[in-house]
Design a protein around this motif. Structure first.
Motif, PDB file in Angstrom:
ATOM      1  N   GLY A 279     -36.889  19.232  20.273  1.00 57.30           N
ATOM      2  CA  GLY A 279     -35.516  19.711  20.181  1.00 57.30           C
ATOM      3  C   GLY A 279     -34.759  19.544  21.483  1.00 57.30           C
ATOM      4  N   GLY A 280     -35.452  19.704  22.618  1.00 53.72           N
ATOM      5  CA  GLY A 280     -34.803  19.547  23.906  1.00 53.72           C
ATOM      6  C   GLY A 280     -34.410  18.117  24.206  1.00 53.72           C
ATOM      7  N   ALA A 281     -35.152  17.177  23.633  1.00 54.80           N
ATOM      8  CA  ALA A 281     -34.861  15.759  23.890  1.00 54.80           C
ATOM      9  C   ALA A 281     -33.865  15.175  22.902  1.00 54.80           C
ATOM     10  N   LEU A 282     -33.740  15.791  21.728  1.00 55.66           N
ATOM     11  CA  LEU A 282     -32.857  15.268  20.685  1.00 55.66           C
ATOM     12  C   LEU A 282     -31.408  15.603  21.026  1.00 55.66           C
ATOM     13  N   SER A 283     -30.579  14.591  21.207  1.00 52.37           N
ATOM     14  CA  SER A 283     -29.200  14.809  21.619  1.00 52.37           C
ATOM     15  C   SER A 283     -28.227  14.421  20.505  1.00 52.37           C
ATOM     16  N   HIS A 284     -26.949  14.682  20.762  1.00 50.24           N
ATOM     17  CA  HIS A 284     -25.893  14.358  19.801  1.00 50.24           C
ATOM     18  C   HIS A 284     -25.873  12.861  19.488  1.00 50.24           C
ATOM     19  N   ARG A 285     -26.084  12.046  20.504  1.00 51.40           N
ATOM     20  CA  ARG A 285     -26.008  10.596  20.268  1.00 51.40           C
ATOM     21  C   ARG A 285     -27.122  10.107  19.343  1.00 51.40           C
ATOM     22  N   HIS A 286     -28.273  10.763  19.380  1.00 47.98           N
ATOM     23  CA  HIS A 286     -29.358  10.369  18.477  1.00 47.98           C
ATOM     24  C   HIS A 286     -28.981  10.675  17.023  1.00 47.98           C
ATOM     25  N   VAL A 287     -28.375  11.858  16.816  1.00 50.59           N
ATOM     26  CA  VAL A 287     -27.956  12.228  15.462  1.00 50.59           C
ATOM     27  C   VAL A 287     -26.844  11.307  14.984  1.00 50.59           C
ATOM     28  N   VAL A 288     -25.911  10.949  15.875  1.00 52.33           N
ATOM     29  CA  VAL A 288     -24.825  10.024  15.522  1.00 52.33           C
ATOM     30  C   VAL A 288     -25.389   8.673  15.100  1.00 52.33           C
ATOM     31  N   ALA A 289     -26.409   8.200  15.817  1.00 50.25           N
ATOM     32  CA  ALA A 289     -27.020   6.914  15.473  1.00 50.25           C
ATOM     33  C   ALA A 289     -27.678   6.953  14.096  1.00 50.25           C
ATOM     34  N   MET A 290     -28.341   8.049  13.777  1.00 48.25           N
ATOM     35  CA  MET A 290     -28.932   8.183  12.447  1.00 48.25           C
ATOM     36  C   MET A 290     -27.854   8.286  11.380  1.00 48.25           C
ATOM     37  N   ASP A 291     -26.799   9.031  11.699  1.00 46.45           N
ATOM     38  CA  ASP A 291     -25.719   9.216  10.731  1.00 46.45           C
ATOM     39  C   ASP A 291     -25.030   7.893  10.415  1.00 46.45           C
ATOM     40  N   ALA A 292     -24.948   7.018  11.410  1.00 49.30           N
ATOM     41  CA  ALA A 292     -24.316   5.717  11.189  1.00 49.30           C
ATOM     42  C   ALA A 292     -25.097   4.880  10.178  1.00 49.30           C
ATOM     43  N   LEU A 293     -26.398   5.080  10.097  1.00 54.71           N
ATOM     44  CA  LEU A 293     -27.211   4.365   9.103  1.00 54.71           C
ATOM     45  C   LEU A 293     -26.862   4.807   7.683  1.00 54.71           C
ATOM     46  N   VAL A 294     -26.245   5.983   7.568  1.00 54.91           N
ATOM     47  CA  VAL A 294     -25.854   6.517   6.259  1.00 54.91           C
ATOM     48  C   VAL A 294     -24.393   6.200   5.959  1.00 54.91           C
ATOM     49  N   THR A 295     -23.524   6.470   6.924  1.00 54.49           N
ATOM     50  CA  THR A 295     -22.078   6.424   6.658  1.00 54.49           C
ATOM     51  C   THR A 295     -21.382   5.166   7.169  1.00 54.49           C
ATOM     52  N   ASP A 296     -22.028   4.426   8.044  1.00 53.94           N
ATOM     53  CA  ASP A 296     -21.396   3.217   8.609  1.00 53.94           C
ATOM     54  C   ASP A 296     -22.395   2.067   8.579  1.00 53.94           C
ATOM     55  N   TRP A 297     -22.966   1.876   7.393  1.00 56.49           N
ATOM     56  CA  TRP A 297     -24.025   0.869   7.241  1.00 56.49           C
ATOM     57  C   TRP A 297     -23.434  -0.543   7.153  1.00 56.49           C
ATOM     58  N   HIS A 298     -23.855  -1.409   8.072  1.00 57.34           N
ATOM     59  CA  HIS A 298     -23.440  -2.815   8.019  1.00 57.34           C
ATOM     60  C   HIS A 298     -24.597  -3.720   8.434  1.00 57.34           C
ATOM     61  N   GLY A 299     -25.808  -3.266   8.069  1.00 60.27           N
ATOM     62  CA  GLY A 299     -26.991  -4.069   8.331  1.00 60.27           C
ATOM     63  C   GLY A 299     -27.595  -3.911   9.704  1.00 60.27           C
ATOM     64  N   GLN A 300     -27.181  -2.881  10.444  1.00 65.73           N
ATOM     65  CA  GLN A 300     -27.692  -2.706  11.802  1.00 65.73           C
ATOM     66  C   GLN A 300     -29.179  -2.354  11.806  1.00 65.73           C
ATOM     67  N   GLY A 301     -29.777  -2.506  12.966  1.00 66.40           N
ATOM     68  CA  GLY A 301     -31.203  -2.244  13.119  1.00 66.40           C
ATOM     69  C   GLY A 301     -31.506  -0.754  13.205  1.00 66.40           C
ATOM     70  N   PRO A 302     -32.763  -0.425  13.491  1.00 69.16           N
ATOM     71  CA  PRO A 302     -33.197   0.968  13.519  1.00 69.16           C
ATOM     72  C   PRO A 302     -32.494   1.782  14.604  1.00 69.16           C
ATOM     73  N   ALA A 303     -32.442   3.086  14.380  1.00 67.93           N
ATOM     74  CA  ALA A 303     -31.972   4.023  15.398  1.00 67.93           C
ATOM     75  C   ALA A 303     -33.178   4.515  16.183  1.00 67.93           C
ATOM     76  N   ALA A 304     -33.069   4.452  17.502  1.00 68.20           N
ATOM     77  CA  ALA A 304     -34.166   4.881  18.367  1.00 68.20           C
ATOM     78  C   ALA A 304     -34.049   6.363  18.665  1.00 68.20           C
ATOM     79  N   LEU A 305     -35.173   7.076  18.529  1.00 65.07           N
ATOM     80  CA  LEU A 305     -35.229   8.503  18.800  1.00 65.07           C
ATOM     81  C   LEU A 305     -36.169   8.766  19.972  1.00 65.07           C
ATOM     82  N   PRO A 306     -36.062   9.910  20.627  1.00 63.08           N
ATOM     83  CA  PRO A 306     -36.977  10.240  21.721  1.00 63.08           C
ATOM     84  C   PRO A 306     -38.434  10.182  21.279  1.00 63.08           C
TER      85      PRO A 306
END
Length: 322
Positions: A279-306
């Motif tokens: 939880g301490g390592a998980l930041s807003h930008r990580h959640v945004v990257a995952m959310d983009a795979l749902v709401t802004d999908w255009h074939g991008q690669g994986p989202a990297a997490l801590p």
């Protein structure tokens, strides 16, 4: 009969509300540093618990960060025994670790309080944070750019490692705890760290005092309102998570797409935690990257997490990939 001083009445009433679900014969512990807030809390708790037939103990933590800290802890323990607190427990800790001195001291302190509560089978540990502390917490959260969970401030109750902690004085101003100590003839310990600007809270404390009682009240009220909203969103997210989870390591995209953004991002945050992300390592930008795979999908690669974890969108699912 003389009227009870307003400050004493306010502190006792707050403690009485905080102990409303404690049963006769239970043990509660007051975490006490010897400062005005926790000392006023201790005196009020001893008064209230005696009438509830609840066993009231006191635990003080010696962080070893200042000269004479051990002697101060011993004097406080002696005072507690003289005033029939039972049990009385002094816990000495070593402050070390990551996150700066404040975070390290807090982690060591909570670990000691958890151990004391378990050793004495306490149903509740009382903490002396006041309305002023809550206002400081909100301002600190704003300076860090924290989201609603940070701005919600300190919860009135929280469980840590199976131990329930309560902050009954969150609606009580710091001025009342000082006045209550004066009525009781007590001289609180003034922690020099409270004015040491090496500590973030010490830097924000003069600002909070300068803002005045009305602003302090507004900040604390804002924290309470946001905390209630956050708790409701968390409940919705918990239900949504159960519907979206199609396996240990995957979520259904169609289910996620139906969710409002505040609920969806909470689901993604919870999912990342279940995958093993700190939880301490998980930041807003990580959640945004995952959310983009749902709401802004255009074939991008994986989202990297801590921690080297990656999640990708595959076949209508959000999946952990190796």
């Amino acid at each position: 009969m003389a009227a009870l001083p307003p400050a004493v009445a306010a502190v006792r009433a707050a403690v009485r509300r905080g102990l409303s679900d404690v049963a006769a014969g239970d043990t509660v512990l007051v975490a006490c540093s010897g400062g005005a807030d926790s000392l006023a809390l201790a005196v009020a708790a001893r008064f209230v618990t005696a009438r509830l037939r609840v066993r009231c103990g006191l635990v003080t933590v010696d962080h070893g960060l200042q000269a004479g800290s051990g002697e101060r802890a011993a004097r406080l323990a002696a005072w507690a025994r003289d005033h029939e607190f039972d049990p009385v427990d002094v816990r000495t800790v070593k402050v070390a670790g990551h996150g700066g001195p404040e975070a390290s001291a807090r982690n060591a302190r909570y670990a000691a309080l958890v151990a004391a509560a378990k050793a004495h089978r306490a149903v509740l540990v009382l903490l002396g944070h006041t309305r002023d502390d809550q206002a400081e917490t909100v301002l600190l959260a704003l300076t860090r750019g924290a989201g609603p969970r940070g701005i919600a401030g300190m919860p009135a109750r929280r469980e840590r490692q199976g131990v329930l902690f309560a902050r009954p004085l969150l609606d009580v101003p710091r001025a009342d705890t000082r006045a209550a100590c004066e009525v009781a003839g007590l001289t609180p310990w003034e922690d020099p760290h409270n004015t040491d600007h090496a500590f973030a809270r010490s830097r924000v404390r003069p600002l909070v005092a300068a803002l005045g009682p009305a602003v302090i009240d507004n900040l604390a009220r804002t924290a309470a309102l946001i905390a209630a909203d956050t708790a409701h969103l968390d409940e919705l997210a918990s239900d949504a998570f159960e519907k979206a989870a199609t396996g240990v390591d995957e979520l259904d995209i169609a289910q996620l797409e139906r969710l409002p953004a505040p609920v969806r991002t909470r689901v993604l945050h919870s999912w990342a935690r279940r995958l093993g992300v700190s939880g301490g390592a998980l930041s807003h930008r990580h959640v945004v990257a995952m959310d983009a795979l749902v709401t802004d999908w255009h074939g991008q690669g994986p989202a990297a997490l801590p921690g080297g974890l990656r999640v990708a969108r595959q076949g209508g699912r959000l999946r952990r990939i190796t």
